[in-house]
Design a protein around this motif. Structure first.
Motif, PDB file in Angstrom:
ATOM      1  N   THR A  49       0.839  -1.179   0.115  1.00 50.23           N
ATOM      2  CA  THR A  49       0.081  -0.103   0.026  1.00 50.23           C
ATOM      3  C   THR A  49       0.965   1.252   0.016  1.00 50.23           C
ATOM      4  O   THR A  49       0.433   2.572  -0.334  1.00 50.23           O
ATOM      5  N   VAL A  50       2.014   1.143   0.249  1.00 49.68           N
ATOM      6  CA  VAL A  50       2.935   2.314   0.526  1.00 49.68           C
ATOM      7  C   VAL A  50       4.235   2.293  -0.080  1.00 49.68           C
ATOM      8  O   VAL A  50       4.757   3.037  -0.997  1.00 49.68           O
ATOM      9  N   VAL A  51       5.020   0.953  -0.066  1.00 54.04           N
ATOM     10  CA  VAL A  51       6.155   0.658  -0.608  1.00 54.04           C
ATOM     11  C   VAL A  51       6.037   0.665  -1.943  1.00 54.04           C
ATOM     12  O   VAL A  51       6.930   1.202  -2.688  1.00 54.04           O
ATOM     13  N   THR A  52       5.232  -0.280  -2.414  1.00 51.26           N
ATOM     14  CA  THR A  52       5.217  -0.549  -3.791  1.00 51.26           C
ATOM     15  C   THR A  52       4.881   0.808  -4.796  1.00 51.26           C
ATOM     16  O   THR A  52       5.583   1.069  -5.712  1.00 51.26           O
ATOM     17  N   PRO A  53       3.768   1.719  -4.367  1.00 47.18           N
ATOM     18  CA  PRO A  53       3.738   2.935  -5.188  1.00 47.18           C
ATOM     19  C   PRO A  53       4.813   3.787  -5.227  1.00 47.18           C
ATOM     20  O   PRO A  53       5.082   4.695  -6.020  1.00 47.18           O
ATOM     21  N   MET A  54       5.527   3.830  -3.992  1.00 42.02           N
ATOM     22  CA  MET A  54       6.763   4.318  -3.808  1.00 42.02           C
ATOM     23  C   MET A  54       7.997   4.219  -4.849  1.00 42.02           C
ATOM     24  O   MET A  54       8.554   4.900  -5.513  1.00 42.02           O
ATOM     25  N   LEU A  55       8.161   2.658  -4.787  1.00 39.71           N
ATOM     26  CA  LEU A  55       9.124   2.048  -5.782  1.00 39.71           C
ATOM     27  C   LEU A  55       8.854   2.246  -7.238  1.00 39.71           C
ATOM     28  O   LEU A  55       9.796   2.230  -8.322  1.00 39.71           O
ATOM     29  N   ASN A  56       7.612   2.463  -7.838  1.00 41.29           N
ATOM     30  CA  ASN A  56       7.210   2.139  -9.139  1.00 41.29           C
ATOM     31  C   ASN A  56       7.771   3.293  -9.970  1.00 41.29           C
ATOM     32  O   ASN A  56       8.477   2.861 -11.067  1.00 41.29           O
ATOM     33  N   PRO A  57       7.681   4.672  -9.561  1.00 41.55           N
ATOM     34  CA  PRO A  57       8.548   5.544 -10.484  1.00 41.55           C
ATOM     35  C   PRO A  57      10.048   5.110 -10.483  1.00 41.55           C
ATOM     36  O   PRO A  57      10.497   5.429 -11.757  1.00 41.55           O
ATOM     37  N   PHE A  58      10.694   4.726  -9.615  1.00 47.19           N
ATOM     38  CA  PHE A  58      12.099   4.425  -9.616  1.00 47.19           C
ATOM     39  C   PHE A  58      12.450   3.290 -10.587  1.00 47.19           C
ATOM     40  O   PHE A  58      13.295   3.333 -11.206  1.00 47.19           O
ATOM     41  N   ILE A  59      11.487   2.322 -10.578  1.00 46.52           N
ATOM     42  CA  ILE A  59      11.356   1.008 -11.387  1.00 46.52           C
ATOM     43  C   ILE A  59      11.520   1.511 -12.952  1.00 46.52           C
ATOM     44  O   ILE A  59      12.165   1.061 -13.847  1.00 46.52           O
ATOM     45  N   TYR A  60      10.540   2.366 -13.097  1.00 47.33           N
ATOM     46  CA  TYR A  60      10.284   2.678 -14.505  1.00 47.33           C
ATOM     47  C   TYR A  60      11.208   3.558 -15.024  1.00 47.33           C
ATOM     48  O   TYR A  60      11.305   3.887 -16.325  1.00 47.33           O
ATOM     49  N   SER A  61      11.672   4.580 -14.133  1.00 50.31           N
ATOM     50  CA  SER A  61      12.644   5.699 -14.591  1.00 50.31           C
ATOM     51  C   SER A  61      14.080   5.206 -14.806  1.00 50.31           C
ATOM     52  O   SER A  61      14.696   5.368 -15.667  1.00 50.31           O
ATOM     53  N   LEU A  62      14.529   4.282 -13.837  1.00 49.42           N
ATOM     54  CA  LEU A  62      15.925   3.806 -13.929  1.00 49.42           C
ATOM     55  C   LEU A  62      16.037   2.626 -14.981  1.00 49.42           C
ATOM     56  O   LEU A  62      17.136   2.385 -15.168  1.00 49.42           O
ATOM     57  N   ARG A  63      15.007   2.036 -15.136  1.00 49.47           N
ATOM     58  CA  ARG A  63      15.130   0.789 -16.227  1.00 49.47           C
ATOM     59  C   ARG A  63      14.657   1.160 -17.541  1.00 49.47           C
ATOM     60  O   ARG A  63      14.602   0.241 -18.429  1.00 49.47           O
ATOM     61  N   ASN A  64      14.243   2.427 -17.622  1.00 52.00           N
ATOM     62  CA  ASN A  64      13.645   2.715 -18.937  1.00 52.00           C
ATOM     63  C   ASN A  64      14.401   3.917 -19.563  1.00 52.00           C
ATOM     64  O   ASN A  64      14.596   4.982 -19.146  1.00 52.00           O
ATOM     65  N   ARG A  65      15.014   3.813 -20.823  1.00 47.57           N
ATOM     66  CA  ARG A  65      16.100   4.940 -21.323  1.00 47.57           C
ATOM     67  C   ARG A  65      15.034   6.223 -21.698  1.00 47.57           C
ATOM     68  O   ARG A  65      15.455   7.213 -21.761  1.00 47.57           O
ATOM     69  N   ASP A  66      14.014   5.775 -22.551  1.00 44.63           N
ATOM     70  CA  ASP A  66      13.126   6.764 -22.646  1.00 44.63           C
ATOM     71  C   ASP A  66      12.549   7.782 -21.694  1.00 44.63           C
ATOM     72  O   ASP A  66      12.521   8.966 -21.746  1.00 44.63           O
TER      73      ASP A  66
END
Length: 323
Positions: A279-296
């Motif tokens: 409820t808290v940790v996963t929504p917080m990590l989502n932006p990092f996962i999509y930004s750090l692993r995505n060149r675009d």
């Protein structure tokens, strides 16, 4: 004297993660930091996608919707918890608790369904690349998001109306940091057989169904990637869905793990602590996962910050000239 059943109970008590007074400032600071990171991180994803025309594609359209839902999902629970810690009160009134249940179910369901829609998008992109633009047209993307909203709204409305029919005892203590549906049903003084049936059927349909769809999509994706001859082609195909697969794994592994462990140990404290993850940790990590692993996304974020940095001096110069 036995507690008297009442339908219009005035308030519930949220017991939180810990009742130790010395831990409250630490919990407050930790949750406030996580909440701010979640809101600003997901907001940056939305702004970066909306400002970059290269990201106006189905995949990033769904990602921006997911980021919006994650902000709302976290905002449903954390601000109230922070307020309770700040005021040193555990109470939440009956109406606020019902509203919290409604929106929590709504955004949790949307998270689940949007992840499924994103898995379908990756399936079409990798398994049917030549027809991707035709299949994933703007109309279909809009319909998929709209249907996800309709299903989630109807489900959360049904669950909330079922809770409204229950009677509760005086001074109801919820061993959680938010009004959790299962605990509210367990703590009711009236018959909850129908509620239990609805919760079970909804779990099978709205959790098992999307998970089955995601697993099917990725089984087809894995089969298509396996048939690619070159290693570079396999890596490129896998990299397009690596971020989504990471988020799906994090969401489902934590949520399933929480309920399996809480069922096995019958510990409300472990359940509340575990619920914190999805409820808290996963929504917080989502932006990092999509930004750090995505060149675009990295490129879009850099362009967004560069544009913001340019506009800020122009605004300041304009104000100073008027002064």
């Amino acid at each position: 004297m036995a507690p008297m059943n009442i339908t219009g109970v005035s308030e519930f008590l949220l017991m939180g993660l810990s009742e130790e007074p010395e831990l409250q400032p630490l919990i407050f600071g930790l949750f406030l930091s996580m909440y701010l990171i979640t809101v600003f991180g997901n907001l940056l994803i939305i702004l970066a996608i909306s400002s970059d025309s290269h990201l106006h594609t189905p995949m990033y359209f769904f990602l921006s919707n997911l980021s919006f839902v994650d902000i709302c999902f976290t905002s449903t629970t954390v601000p109230k918890m922070l307020w309770n810690i700040y005021t040193q009160r555990q109470a939440i009134n009956y109406v606020a608790c019902i509203i919290q249940v409604y929106f929590l179910m709504l955004f949790a369901g949307l998270d689940d369904l949007l992840l499924t829609v994103m898995a379908y998008d990756r399936f079409v992109a990798i398994c049917h690349p030549l027809h991707y633009v035709v299949i994933m047209n703007p109309q279909l993307c809009g319909i998929l998001v709209l249907v996800s909203w309709i299903i989630s709204v109807l489900h959360s409305l049904l669950q909330t109306l079922m809770v409204l029919k229950l009677s509760f005892c005086r001074k109801v203590e919820i061993p959680h940091f938010y009004c959790e549906l299962n605990y509210m049903v367990q703590l009711a003084c009236s018959d909850t057989f129908l509620n239990d049936i609805v919760i079970y059927i909804a779990a099978v349909l709205l959790a098992g169904g999307p998970l089955t769809g995601i697993l099917y999509s990725y089984s087809k994706i894995a089969s298509s990637i396996h048939r690619i001859s070159s290693a570079q082609g396999k890596y490129k195909a896998f990299s397009t869905c690596a971020s989504h697969l990471s988020v799906v794994s994090l969401f489902y592994c934590t949520s399933i793990g929480v309920y399996l462990s809480s069922t096995a140990t019958h510990s409300s404290h472990s359940s509340a602590t575990g619920s914190l993850v999805y409820t808290v940790v996963t929504p917080m990590l989502n932006p990092f996962i999509y930004s750090l692993r995505n060149r675009d996304m990295k490129r879009a974020l850099k362009a967004f910050f560069r544009t913001a940095a340019i506009k800020r001096p122009l605004v300041l110069n304009s104000r100073s000239s008027h002064d």
